[in-house]
Design an enzyme around this catalytic site. Structure first.
Site, PDB file in Angstrom:
ATOM      1  CB  SER A 169      -0.888  -0.017   1.253  1.00  0.00           C
ATOM      2  OG  SER A 169      -1.435   1.247   1.538  1.00  0.00           O
ATOM      3  CE1 TYR A 182      -5.220  -1.638   4.237  1.00  0.00           C
ATOM      4  CE2 TYR A 182      -4.037   0.410   3.811  1.00  0.00           C
ATOM      5  CZ  TYR A 182      -4.605  -0.777   3.353  1.00  0.00           C
ATOM      6  OH  TYR A 182      -4.528  -1.094   2.027  1.00  0.00           O
TER       7      TYR A 182
END
Length: 281
Positions: A169, A182
């Protein structure tokens, strides 16, 4: 589909003079005869990658927790002309991953490619986050990726061949507001990818990660288009638009192919220039 070639000839013309360059052992990007398992392959990025690998010639098992979605996507892949199998799994349950591997080997004889797309996120101010929320996100995104890599990696090591593609990510490199769990999980996925690449390279198992930028989906379109946060993300993206999910497919096909045999431990960003961005205006 790009046909595989044992010997490719390319012609360059420096200073008007023709020159033939021979590249030995070029394998191309054709995935015919490859078998792939895409965990989290029933929606979003995972679904797009499952469909893209099948279009490139691979037999694909799209797996996930919901049996109905697994059956639907597997059926679509078979209708498109590739073999598939409907087997549900949950990355928090090692036994379900072992069953998935056994089913794939029974059907295809092997698993050449593993794509780890299962993931969850929740926006929460860090001071207000309880340990249950933190642990749930890391359990799926990080430990779930580790479990899948262990289960399928052992099979690949025994065969002395494999391609593992994890999903990292932007938060593997950058801090983003109120997504600490996250971000921590994806930074760890990037580190895990590099560590496994170093350990397993001697076994001809390549471990890489795709690092998607901002991609519009049905679930996030309202957020991307209608909030100050979405506008900030757009401003930080030099190509001045959000990505289309199909724009991830080429990178995945490359990493899954024999052409990537000397690529391991790499985080391949498909982000419209986001990570390169400093000042855009």
């Amino acid at each position: 589909m790009i046909a595989a070639k044992g010997l490719a000839h390319f012609t360059a013309r420096p200073a008007g003079k023709a020159k033939t360059i021979k590249t030995m052992g070029y394998a191309g990007l054709d995935l015919t005869s490859k078998s792939a398992v895409v965990i989290g392959g029933t929606s979003g990025i995972g679904l797009t990658l499952a469909q893209g690998l099948a279009a490139a010639g691979a037999d694909v098992i799209p797996s996930g927790r919901r049996r109905d979605l697994v059956e639907s996507v597997a059926s679509d892949i078979r209708k498109a002309g590739q073999r598939s199998l409907a087997v549900a799994c949950d990355v928090t349950d090692r036994s379900s991953l072992l069953r998935l591997l056994d089913a794939a080997c029974a059907e295809f004889g092997k698993v050449d490619v593993l794509v780890n797309c299962a993931g969850i996120s929740k926006r929460t101010a860090t001071l207000g986050m309880n340990e249950g929320e933190w642990n749930a996100i890391l359990e799926t995104n990080l430990t779930g990726t580790l479990r899948a890599c262990q289960v399928f990696g052992r099979h690949m090591i025994e065969r002395r061949y494999g391609r593992i593609i994890n999903i990292a990510s932007l938060t593997s490199h950058l801090g983003m507001f109120e997504v600490a769990a996250y971000g921590a999980s994806k930074a760890a996925v990037a580190s895990l990818t590099r560590s496994l690449a170093v350990e397993w390279a001697r076994h001809r198992v390549c471990v890489n990660a795709l690092l998607p930028g901002l991609f519009r989906t049905d679930l996030n379109a309202a957020f991307l288009d209608g909030t100050p946060r979405g506008q900030e993300l757009l401003m930080r993206t030099p190509v001045r638009r959000f990505g289309r999910l199909e724009e991830l497919v080429g990178a995945a096909i490359f990493l899954a192919s024999d052409s990537a045999s000397f690529v391991t431990g790499h985080l391949l960003a498909v982000d419209g220039g986001f990570l390169a961005s400093g000042v855009n205006q």
